[in-house]
Design a protein around this motif. Sequence first.
Motif, PDB file in Angstrom:
ATOM      1  N   SER A  27       7.900  11.310  -7.759  1.00 49.96           N
ATOM      2  CA  SER A  27       7.881  10.144  -8.633  1.00 49.96           C
ATOM      3  C   SER A  27       6.889   9.130  -8.090  1.00 49.96           C
ATOM      4  CB  SER A  27       9.286   9.543  -8.747  1.00 49.96           C
ATOM      5  OG  SER A  27       9.857   9.403  -7.476  1.00 49.96           O
ATOM      6  N   GLY A  28       6.156   8.550  -8.962  1.00 53.06           N
ATOM      7  CA  GLY A  28       5.135   7.597  -8.545  1.00 53.06           C
ATOM      8  C   GLY A  28       3.852   7.901  -9.277  1.00 53.06           C
ATOM      9  N   ASP A  29       3.007   6.920  -9.334  1.00 55.67           N
ATOM     10  CA  ASP A  29       1.810   7.002 -10.159  1.00 55.67           C
ATOM     11  C   ASP A  29       0.854   8.089  -9.697  1.00 55.67           C
ATOM     12  OD1 ASP A  29       0.548   6.029 -12.411  1.00 55.67           O
ATOM     13  OD2 ASP A  29      -0.854   4.850 -11.205  1.00 55.67           O
ATOM     14  N   ASP A  30       0.749   8.240  -8.391  1.00 56.54           N
ATOM     15  CA  ASP A  30      -0.249   9.184  -7.881  1.00 56.54           C
ATOM     16  C   ASP A  30       0.370  10.532  -7.536  1.00 56.54           C
ATOM     17  OD1 ASP A  30       1.241   8.039  -5.902  1.00 56.54           O
ATOM     18  OD2 ASP A  30      -0.341   8.150  -4.401  1.00 56.54           O
ATOM     19  N   GLU A  70      -3.770   6.898   1.926  1.00 59.29           N
ATOM     20  CA  GLU A  70      -4.833   7.720   2.492  1.00 59.29           C
ATOM     21  C   GLU A  70      -6.147   7.569   1.749  1.00 59.29           C
ATOM     22  OE1 GLU A  70      -2.264  11.413   4.336  1.00 59.29           O
ATOM     23  OE2 GLU A  70      -2.702  11.399   2.212  1.00 59.29           O
ATOM     24  N   CYS A  71      -6.156   6.796   0.685  1.00 58.95           N
ATOM     25  CA  CYS A  71      -7.371   6.706  -0.116  1.00 58.95           C
ATOM     26  C   CYS A  71      -8.523   6.098   0.677  1.00 58.95           C
ATOM     27  CB  CYS A  71      -7.114   5.953  -1.409  1.00 58.95           C
ATOM     28  SG  CYS A  71      -7.596   4.250  -1.387  1.00 58.95           S
ATOM     29  N   VAL A  72      -8.235   5.249   1.656  1.00 59.66           N
ATOM     30  CA  VAL A  72      -9.302   4.638   2.450  1.00 59.66           C
ATOM     31  C   VAL A  72     -10.050   5.679   3.276  1.00 59.66           C
ATOM     32  CG1 VAL A  72      -8.236   2.361   2.618  1.00 59.66           C
ATOM     33  CG2 VAL A  72      -7.704   4.091   4.333  1.00 59.66           C
ATOM     34  N   ILE A 124       1.748  -2.008  -7.094  1.00 59.99           N
ATOM     35  CA  ILE A 124       3.028  -1.287  -6.980  1.00 59.99           C
ATOM     36  C   ILE A 124       2.921   0.150  -7.458  1.00 59.99           C
ATOM     37  CG2 ILE A 124       3.905  -2.017  -9.247  1.00 59.99           C
ATOM     38  CD1 ILE A 124       6.599  -2.542  -7.545  1.00 59.99           C
ATOM     39  N   ARG A 125       1.936   0.411  -8.328  1.00 57.57           N
ATOM     40  CA  ARG A 125       1.747   1.779  -8.828  1.00 57.57           C
ATOM     41  C   ARG A 125       0.968   2.643  -7.838  1.00 57.57           C
ATOM     42  NH1 ARG A 125      -1.197   0.007 -14.177  1.00 57.57           N
ATOM     43  NH2 ARG A 125      -1.845  -1.582 -12.681  1.00 57.57           N
ATOM     44  N   GLY A 126       0.490   2.046  -6.784  1.00 59.85           N
ATOM     45  CA  GLY A 126      -0.245   2.818  -5.789  1.00 59.85           C
ATOM     46  C   GLY A 126      -1.741   2.638  -5.913  1.00 59.85           C
ATOM     47  N   CYS A 127      -2.479   3.735  -5.638  1.00 64.61           N
ATOM     48  CA  CYS A 127      -3.940   3.668  -5.613  1.00 64.61           C
ATOM     49  C   CYS A 127      -4.501   3.543  -7.015  1.00 64.61           C
ATOM     50  CB  CYS A 127      -4.498   4.925  -4.950  1.00 64.61           C
ATOM     51  SG  CYS A 127      -6.291   4.991  -4.963  1.00 64.61           S
ATOM     52  N   ARG A 128      -5.424   2.606  -7.197  1.00 60.90           N
ATOM     53  CA  ARG A 128      -6.072   2.440  -8.490  1.00 60.90           C
ATOM     54  C   ARG A 128      -7.582   2.645  -8.362  1.00 60.90           C
ATOM     55  NH1 ARG A 128      -5.795  -2.655  -9.819  1.00 60.90           N
ATOM     56  NH2 ARG A 128      -6.193  -2.299 -12.023  1.00 60.90           N
ATOM     57  N   CYS A 129      -7.998   3.191  -7.240  1.00 59.69           N
ATOM     58  CA  CYS A 129      -9.424   3.413  -7.007  1.00 59.69           C
ATOM     59  C   CYS A 129      -9.928   4.575  -7.873  1.00 59.69           C
ATOM     60  CB  CYS A 129      -9.666   3.748  -5.534  1.00 59.69           C
ATOM     61  SG  CYS A 129      -8.941   2.554  -4.402  1.00 59.69           S
ATOM     62  N   ILE A 165     -15.394  11.185 -12.939  1.00 60.05           N
ATOM     63  CA  ILE A 165     -14.661  10.162 -12.187  1.00 60.05           C
ATOM     64  C   ILE A 165     -13.183  10.514 -12.241  1.00 60.05           C
ATOM     65  CG2 ILE A 165     -14.057   7.722 -12.040  1.00 60.05           C
ATOM     66  CD1 ILE A 165     -16.720   7.092 -13.356  1.00 60.05           C
ATOM     67  N   VAL A 166     -12.577  10.608 -11.073  1.00 61.02           N
ATOM     68  CA  VAL A 166     -11.180  11.032 -11.023  1.00 61.02           C
ATOM     69  C   VAL A 166     -10.346  10.025 -10.230  1.00 61.02           C
ATOM     70  CG1 VAL A 166     -11.744  13.493 -11.186  1.00 61.02           C
ATOM     71  CG2 VAL A 166     -11.559  12.427  -8.932  1.00 61.02           C
ATOM     72  N   PRO A 167      -9.048   9.970 -10.531  1.00 61.34           N
ATOM     73  CA  PRO A 167      -8.145   9.146  -9.713  1.00 61.34           C
ATOM     74  C   PRO A 167      -7.740   9.903  -8.452  1.00 61.34           C
ATOM     75  CG  PRO A 167      -6.918  10.168 -11.490  1.00 61.34           C
ATOM     76  CD  PRO A 167      -8.355  10.595 -11.661  1.00 61.34           C
ATOM     77  N   LEU A 168      -7.110   9.196  -7.541  1.00 58.78           N
ATOM     78  CA  LEU A 168      -6.745   9.801  -6.256  1.00 58.78           C
ATOM     79  C   LEU A 168      -5.811  11.002  -6.413  1.00 58.78           C
ATOM     80  CD1 LEU A 168      -7.066   9.360  -3.145  1.00 58.78           C
ATOM     81  CD2 LEU A 168      -4.857   8.186  -3.224  1.00 58.78           C
ATOM     82  N   ARG A 169      -4.976  10.975  -7.456  1.00 59.24           N
ATOM     83  CA  ARG A 169      -3.992  12.053  -7.575  1.00 59.24           C
ATOM     84  C   ARG A 169      -4.634  13.406  -7.841  1.00 59.24           C
ATOM     85  NH1 ARG A 169      -3.461  13.196 -12.807  1.00 59.24           N
ATOM     86  NH2 ARG A 169      -4.253  11.611 -14.233  1.00 59.24           N
ATOM     87  N   LYS A 170      -5.899  13.429  -8.229  1.00 60.62           N
ATOM     88  CA  LYS A 170      -6.572  14.709  -8.434  1.00 60.62           C
ATOM     89  C   LYS A 170      -7.349  15.156  -7.199  1.00 60.62           C
ATOM     90  CE  LYS A 170      -7.105  14.455 -13.398  1.00 60.62           C
ATOM     91  NZ  LYS A 170      -8.036  14.642 -14.515  1.00 60.62           N
ATOM     92  N   VAL A 171      -7.318  14.327  -6.181  1.00 59.86           N
ATOM     93  CA  VAL A 171      -8.092  14.609  -4.971  1.00 59.86           C
ATOM     94  C   VAL A 171      -7.187  15.185  -3.884  1.00 59.86           C
ATOM     95  CG1 VAL A 171      -9.429  13.558  -3.103  1.00 59.86           C
ATOM     96  CG2 VAL A 171      -9.748  12.778  -5.467  1.00 59.86           C
ATOM     97  N   CYS A 172      -7.562  16.322  -3.343  1.00 56.71           N
ATOM     98  CA  CYS A 172      -6.890  16.842  -2.148  1.00 56.71           C
ATOM     99  C   CYS A 172      -7.898  16.820  -1.020  1.00 56.71           C
ATOM    100  CB  CYS A 172      -6.398  18.264  -2.358  1.00 56.71           C
ATOM    101  SG  CYS A 172      -5.132  18.400  -3.627  1.00 56.71           S
TER     102      CYS A 172
END
Length: 306
Positions: free
Chosen positions: A87-90, A224-226, A261-266, A280-287
Amino acid sequence: CRPRELGSQKGRKGRQMDSRGTDRHRSSTHRSGAAAMGGEVRTMGRIRFTLAEVVKMEEVLNNLKAMPKRPVIQGLTDDFNASPDRSGDDKVPVQYNQVHTWFQNRRYKQKRRGKRPPARGKKMLPTGAEAQHPASYRVQSSSPSNSESQSGNTSSDGGLVQLEAKSPRNGAWYDVAAIQSCRFSETGEQEVQVWFSGFGAEEEEWINVCKSVRLRSLPCIATECVGVLPGDLILCYQEGKEQALYFDAHILQVERRTHDIRGCRCSFLVRYDHDHSEEIVPLRKVCRRPCADVKIDIVIDDSLAE
Ligand SMILES: [Zn+2]
């Protein structure tokens, strides 16, 4: 290995993406973003079940000794999605079909194992529980800073090694559920017969260990997005018209936004290695790739055979 200085870049808001990149890729980003928000129902190429989830499913299967009925699978799906892991945005939620497929494959695997005579020459490997025994192999590390070898099927000592393999058919990476057997090619290179997580036995493929087997890529949590920087090799979830699969890609640019509050928006501008397309992808698509530079050397371990 890059030091993870969490917080050091946290407040960075620089708009690093140039207008060319942003404009050119705006439409594709919006499309994939909308699809994800609207509850993507397309079957994913694969799903990363967590250890806890696989243990739970194993438990259900062991108790039932049969394919679970729909309400049971739905209940598990709901339970998984309610956990902090999902559960969570990312976070990537799990879908009913994916849990269903796992049980189907697992049942098929059990049946097949039952019919098969014991392998001679210790070539055949047990196809046991995916997470408790991801595969009966040992991974020899050739990294100088990390000289100990890790066992692919030892969870008690924390040396749980999970692998992913690149399918020669489409160049996409899939999680390895088990390694069925091992051989050497005419050129002396090690090849393994890989059972992909979430797929049936008919989908097994022989894969070159050196070129196409590696430690599993790790989904990123918001903090971890940084650590995701231009130039990085990542594994990226590409959603096409027909299918959505994980491919190698490189980060071209990063547009940092303040996390809420939703997490990473980068946003991450990536270029896929296989078709050179950019998106361009959000963090949730990045491994991200594990830092350790580990050469995979599959060692069939007879002691793990039963
Ligand atoms: Zn971020």
